[in-house]
Motif scaffolding. Structure first.
Motif, PDB file in Angstrom:
ATOM      1  N   THR A 340       0.840  -1.202   0.000  1.00  0.00           N
ATOM      2  CA  THR A 340       0.000   0.000   0.000  1.00  0.00           C
ATOM      3  C   THR A 340       0.874   1.251   0.000  1.00  0.00           C
ATOM      4  O   THR A 340       0.617   2.207  -0.738  1.00  0.00           O
ATOM      5  N   ASN A 343       2.340   1.635  -3.393  1.00  0.00           N
ATOM      6  CA  ASN A 343       1.370   2.032  -4.398  1.00  0.00           C
ATOM      7  C   ASN A 343       1.131   3.540  -4.437  1.00  0.00           C
ATOM      8  O   ASN A 343       0.866   4.108  -5.486  1.00  0.00           O
ATOM      9  N   ALA A 620      -3.847  -2.909  -9.445  1.00  0.00           N
ATOM     10  CA  ALA A 620      -3.288  -2.603  -8.124  1.00  0.00           C
ATOM     11  C   ALA A 620      -4.265  -1.793  -7.276  1.00  0.00           C
ATOM     12  O   ALA A 620      -4.054  -1.595  -6.086  1.00  0.00           O
ATOM     13  N   GLY A 621      -5.340  -1.293  -7.905  1.00  0.00           N
ATOM     14  CA  GLY A 621      -6.302  -0.472  -7.165  1.00  0.00           C
ATOM     15  C   GLY A 621      -5.788   0.928  -6.894  1.00  0.00           C
ATOM     16  O   GLY A 621      -6.139   1.549  -5.899  1.00  0.00           O
ATOM     17  N   SER A 623      -5.788   4.797  -7.724  1.00  0.00           N
ATOM     18  CA  SER A 623      -6.674   5.757  -8.379  1.00  0.00           C
ATOM     19  C   SER A 623      -5.884   6.799  -9.143  1.00  0.00           C
ATOM     20  O   SER A 623      -4.943   7.367  -8.620  1.00  0.00           O
ATOM     21  N   ARG A 633     -13.568   2.599 -10.849  1.00  0.00           N
ATOM     22  CA  ARG A 633     -13.489   1.867  -9.574  1.00  0.00           C
ATOM     23  C   ARG A 633     -14.635   0.880  -9.399  1.00  0.00           C
ATOM     24  O   ARG A 633     -14.518  -0.080  -8.658  1.00  0.00           O
ATOM     25  N   ALA A 639      -8.577  -3.326  -8.414  1.00  0.00           N
ATOM     26  CA  ALA A 639      -7.867  -3.753  -7.199  1.00  0.00           C
ATOM     27  C   ALA A 639      -7.823  -5.272  -7.057  1.00  0.00           C
ATOM     28  O   ALA A 639      -7.615  -5.789  -5.966  1.00  0.00           O
ATOM     29  N   GLU A 642      -4.503  -6.180  -5.492  1.00  0.00           N
ATOM     30  CA  GLU A 642      -3.998  -5.145  -4.584  1.00  0.00           C
ATOM     31  C   GLU A 642      -3.091  -5.683  -3.476  1.00  0.00           C
ATOM     32  O   GLU A 642      -2.380  -4.931  -2.830  1.00  0.00           O
ATOM     33  N   TYR A 646       3.603  -3.631  -6.776  1.00  0.00           N
ATOM     34  CA  TYR A 646       3.374  -3.084  -8.105  1.00  0.00           C
ATOM     35  C   TYR A 646       4.321  -3.664  -9.153  1.00  0.00           C
ATOM     36  O   TYR A 646       3.904  -3.993 -10.266  1.00  0.00           O
TER      37      TYR A 646
END
Ligand SMILES: [Zn+2]
Length: 660
Positions: A340, A343, A620-621, A623, A633, A639, A642, A646
């Motif tokens: 996260t 990302n 990967a979700g 935005s 989305r 995602a 996710e 990456y």
């Protein structure tokens, strides 16, 4: 340091003597040498400029990134009877005018502003008319692209310094690696011998890294909090974890409160003062907490999630044990959530096509400049932009878009002229008649025309500038001046939005075909540097050599013992970070179907094909404006991967795209 200065220190600030590093920094500045001062938080960085400013003949201009930091320092200076002020968005027009008058008359010797203030043409005119002795940049690591908190607008500060002809510069920061330190010094031509750095090593901080799975984390936290007692801070990454963890601790009988940027100002101040006064023992906070906290007896700092960077870690643990007594710093560590953090980084790199599109937009939307002597279509032209729509059009997030604008500015391709709000709305606080009754003659007639040319929906109304221009020949400037006056007199409530920035642009050089690639390369280099920073963080927590020593060395401080004897590694506990569970890849067919769905969806919506990079971001979700604008989305498959890093997703997509 001579006795005269020591006397002055005592008389004005009430301190018997300078703390380590302060005398050196002040001495250099008074000898006319620009200085970079790297002191840990809470060790008296600010005094270096506060003291020096009083010895210098003219104004000291302080650039600070946070309004809260400015207000704290202004309070401190006011308490010492030193005339200082800020020009910021919380001041009324009258207050700003008063500050400017006091600066011009020399009554105020220290003026604090945000870096964004320089974009305001009126401020630039004002500050050019004032003699300046020193420029101070607080949190100066923000100027380095290799720092952990780079702010694009800071890059322009060396230029501002040249334009304003400020002889002396003082850069202040708590954290800088060797690379960042050199970068900062080079940007302001500070000599290596004028870098003053005090030690990072803190003998009273016990550092521990404890590998823990998601399941066991709350229990381990509770054990630690119960064992430590006294005041402490628990740092988490997300706002909702702050609330969840605080609730959990309260249920277990701990006097804890959550704190994050989602609370309003009064609530945050209340929590902060409760903590300072000892009415709350434990604060569970996002990184929003801590700036300006001066509590000396914080006994423990626990990282519930991995910190954002080693720099953040160092600052956050640095809040413990300012009184010099033993304090504990524990990190509950795992690899969960690392993807996260990564990302966030990948989502901020604009695609090459997006950059090309931005350059194309600037070149095609310009209008001839207003300047005399420059024929239309030749040389300088003007271009105006609003951040949000431009971000959407070019598919570049707002922060990297700001960075791009600064890059163009630094290359001399665009130059900011002024900014204005494209839209205004207001409502009456009394009645329209009551307002009009307070004016007479032409002013009354003008206001009546203004109110007539306003489209009201319920109570709020938007003035129609064009109608006013046509029927009353009053230009935009007069209308806005009138609205601001009514607002200041309390007769209306006024709101402005859609900040519009106007630039002078160089269409010929913007059309250089190599430019987009060059800028893209710059972003890729920064992406790699950020990813390396995250990897370095994991490596740090897994070290098999003394943590204290390595932390100090990361910040280029070698005055530290080989083995501190008060960290988990010195105690023989080397951490191995792990995932609580191994994420599984979905079927290749499922991934292909998700990509297919995305491509069809965007083909219908935009008529354009989808780049590999956008496909990876979808999986990967992450935005990006392209997705938000086209409701991506909501598509099944957003995602889908996710849980994965990456780089792995990119590899996967490339493989699927090129079946062997
Ligand atoms: Zn150690």
């Amino acid at each position: 340091m001579n006795t005269e200065l020591n006397q002055s220190l005592q008389q004005t600030f009430g301190f018997e003597q300078f703390r380590p590093g302060q005398a050196e920094a002040v001495g250099q500045l008074l000898a006319g040498d620009s200085t970079l001062a790297i002191f840990p938080t809470g060790s008296g960085k600010s005094l270096c400029y506060q003291f020096t400013a009083l010895q210098l003949p003219h104004l000291t201009l302080v650039v600070s990134p946070l309004l809260a930091l400015m207000k704290d320092q202004l309070e401190f200076l006011a308490a010492k009877g030193i005339a200082a002020a800020s020009i910021d968005s919380t001041l009324s027009a009258d207050q700003s005018r008063q500050v400017m008058d006091d600066v011009r008359s020399g009554r105020i010797k220290i003026l604090m502003v945000s870096v964004e203030r320089f974009k305001n043409e009126r401020f630039r005119h004002f500050i050019q008319s004032v003699p300046l002795s020193m420029l101070v940049v607080d949190e100066a690591h923000c100027i380095s692209e290799w720092g952990h908190n780079f702010r694009p607008d800071y890059l322009k500060l060396p230029d501002y310094r040249r334009q304003l002809n400020i002889p002396l510069v003082l850069l202040l920061t708590a954290t800088a690696t060797r690379k960042v330190k050199r970068d900062m010094a080079a940007k302001f031509a500070i000599e290596p011998q004028h870098i003053v750095q005090t030690g990072f090593y803190r003998a009273n901080l016990d550092l521990a890294v404890v590998p823990v799975s998601l399941e066991n984390r709350d229990r381990r936290l509770l054990e630690e909090v119960r064992q430590r007692r006294g005041a402490g801070i628990v740092y988490v990454t997300l706002q909702n974890s702050a609330e969840r963890v605080a609730d959990y601790l309260c249920q277990q009988g701990v006097n804890a409160r959550a704190y994050h940027a989602g609370f309003d100002d009064p609530t945050r101040q209340q929590i902060q003062s409760d903590f300072m006064a000892g009415r709350v023992d434990v604060i569970v906070a996002t990184i929003a907490f801590g700036m300006g906290i001066d509590k000396s007896d914080i006994r423990f700092v626990i990282h519930y999630d991995l910190p954002k960077s080693i720099e953040n870690y160092s600052q956050e643990i640095g809040r413990a044990g300012r009184d010099g007594r033993l304090s504990h710093c524990m990190t509950l560590a795992s690899l969960d959530g690392l993807n996260t953090v990564e990302n966030f980084v990948y989502g901020d790199t604009p695609e090459l096509d997006s950059i090309a599109r931005l350059l194309q937009t600037i070149s095609s939307e310009q209008r001839p400049g207003n300047e005399q002597g420059v024929p239309a279509g030749q040389g300088a032209a003007e271009w105006e932009m609003q951040l949000l729509p431009l971000s959407n059009d070019c598919n570049i997030r707002q922060l990297p878009l700001k960075t791009l604008m600064v890059q163009l500015e630094m290359r001399g391709l665009i130059q900011p002229l002024y900014s204005y709000f494209a839209e205004y709305r207001y409502k009456f606080t009394s009645s329209r008649e009551a307002v009009l009754a307070r004016f007479s003659g032409e002013r009354q007639a003008f206001l009546a025309a203004l109110f007539d040319a306003t489209r009201f929906k319920r109570v709020w109304g938007e003035p129609d500038f064009e109608v006013l221009q046509q029927h009353y020949q009053s230009d935009r400037g007069r209308v806005i001046t009138a609205l601001e006056f009514l607002q200041q007199s309390g007769m209306i409530e006024l709101e402005s939005k859609k900040m519009t920035e106007v630039y002078r642009v160089d269409p010929v050089r913007l059309a250089d075909p190599a430019l987009a690639g060059e800028l893209h390369h710059y972003f890729k280099a920064r992406e790699q540097s950020e990813v390396k920073r995250i990897a370095a963080l994991v490596r740090f927590f897994e070290l098999d050599r003394c943590l204290s020593q390595n932390l100090a060395r990361y910040f280029d401080d070698s005055a530290v013992p080989e083995q501190c004897g008060h960290c988990s590694v010195c105690r023989g506990e080397v951490a191995q970070l792990q995932y609580s569970y191994q994420p599984q890849w979905p079927d290749d067919a499922e991934i292909r179907a998700a990509i297919e769905r995305l491509c069809q969806h965007l083909q219908v919506k935009t008529g354009q094909s989808v780049s590999t990079e956008s496909q990876c971001r979808f999986l990967a979700g992450i935005s990006i404006p392209l997705f938000s604008r086209n409701k991506v989305r909501q598509l099944a498959g957003f995602a889908l991967c996710e849980q994965h890093r990456y780089e792995e997703i990119r590899q996967k997509v490339t493989e699927l795209g090129n079946p062997s």
